[in-house]
Scaffold this motif. Structure first.
Motif, mmCIF file in Angstrom:
data_model
loop_
_atom_site.group_PDB
_atom_site.id
_atom_site.type_symbol
_atom_site.label_atom_id
_atom_site.label_comp_id
_atom_site.label_asym_id
_atom_site.label_seq_id
_atom_site.Cartn_x
_atom_site.Cartn_y
_atom_site.Cartn_z
ATOM 1 N N THR A 51 -12.175 6.675 -20.825
ATOM 2 C CA THR A 51 -11.922 7.139 -19.461
ATOM 3 C C THR A 51 -12.428 8.562 -19.268
ATOM 4 O O THR A 51 -13.116 8.857 -18.280
ATOM 5 C CB THR A 51 -10.418 7.063 -19.145
ATOM 6 N N TRP A 77 -13.890 11.111 -9.627
ATOM 7 C CA TRP A 77 -12.676 10.317 -9.394
ATOM 8 C C TRP A 77 -12.934 8.840 -9.712
ATOM 9 O O TRP A 77 -12.105 8.181 -10.334
ATOM 10 C CB TRP A 77 -12.216 10.482 -7.945
ATOM 11 N N TYR A 80 -12.967 8.339 -13.360
ATOM 12 C CA TYR A 80 -11.620 8.394 -13.923
ATOM 13 C C TYR A 80 -10.839 7.109 -13.643
ATOM 14 O O TYR A 80 -10.089 6.626 -14.486
ATOM 15 C CB TYR A 80 -10.870 9.598 -13.343
ATOM 16 N N ARG A 81 -11.004 6.545 -12.450
ATOM 17 C CA ARG A 81 -10.229 5.365 -12.046
ATOM 18 C C ARG A 81 -10.858 4.041 -12.456
ATOM 19 O O ARG A 81 -10.154 3.036 -12.587
ATOM 20 C CB ARG A 81 -10.016 5.363 -10.527
ATOM 21 N N SER A 84 -9.300 1.975 -15.354
ATOM 22 C CA SER A 84 -7.993 1.410 -14.986
ATOM 23 C C SER A 84 -8.153 0.209 -14.061
ATOM 24 O O SER A 84 -7.432 -0.773 -14.188
ATOM 25 C CB SER A 84 -7.121 2.464 -14.308
ATOM 26 N N TRP A 85 -9.072 0.326 -13.120
ATOM 27 C CA TRP A 85 -9.330 -0.807 -12.235
ATOM 28 C C TRP A 85 -9.817 -2.009 -13.022
ATOM 29 O O TRP A 85 -9.375 -3.132 -12.784
ATOM 30 C CB TRP A 85 -10.363 -0.434 -11.167
#
Length: 184
Positions: A51, A77, A80-81, A84-85
């Motif tokens: 990440t 951003w 970073y996300r 997780s997605w």
């Protein structure tokens, strides 16, 4: 029969400071659970490192290519996300597959039980005949033969005998029919 899943290389990231940070913040255990649910063969520290790496790469790419603050921030951003997605998407997809395969697996176990096989044999059948991911789960959850030792009744009046079956018409006691106690 299902083919074994590809294995990942044995070389792992060794980042003790990141491991200590994820454990100290309480992130390690929930992340490990999410990774297991999504069937991603990474440790939590490796996922966090991925990440951070992706965040840095997209942030840097935005800084060098776009040079607009809002675009750089947006790319950072997204970097970073995005893991997780992806993790949530893969976990949801695997859960949906497991839910779709549960009913046929239970029917297969019931057929094995009706034909006189043990529950363990039913689990083995599901593990060998069903497609992934349900086969992987049943193979992982298989009870090791002999783990509970020679079977004796927990409650002599209930007729339970673990992996063996009680002789017809026999009452009480830990007696098991030797022929049915053996598993293929």
């Amino acid at each position: 029969m299902t083919e074994p899943s590809p294995t990942i290389p044995q070389t792992r990231l060794h980042l003790p400071w990141l491991k200590a940070l994820t454990e100290k913040t309480g992130l390690a255990r929930p992340l490990e659970l999410k990774l297991t649910r999504a069937a991603i063969p990474l440790r939590p520290v490796e996922f966090v490192a991925l990440t951070y790496f992706l965040t840095a790469v997209l942030f840097s790419a935005g800084a060098f290519l776009v040079r607009e603050f809002w675009a750089v921030a947006l790319l950072g951003w997204v970097g970073y996300r995005a893991p997780s997605w992806l993790l949530n998407f893969l976990a949801a997809r695997r859960k949906a597959l497991l839910e779709r395969q549960l009913a046929p697996s239970l029917r297969l176990i019931a057929a094995c039980l009706r034909s006189g096989n043990s529950l363990q044999r039913g689990f083995q059948t599901v593990g060998h005949q069903m497609p992934p991911p349900i086969a992987e789960e049943f193979q992982r959850q298989l009870v090791v033969p002999g783990e509970f030792g020679a079977v004796a009744c927990v409650d002599p009046h209930s007729g339970c005998s673990g992996s063996g079956r009680r002789r017809r018409g026999q009452r009480g006691g830990p007696h098991i029919d030797e022929e049915t106690a053996r598993d293929d």
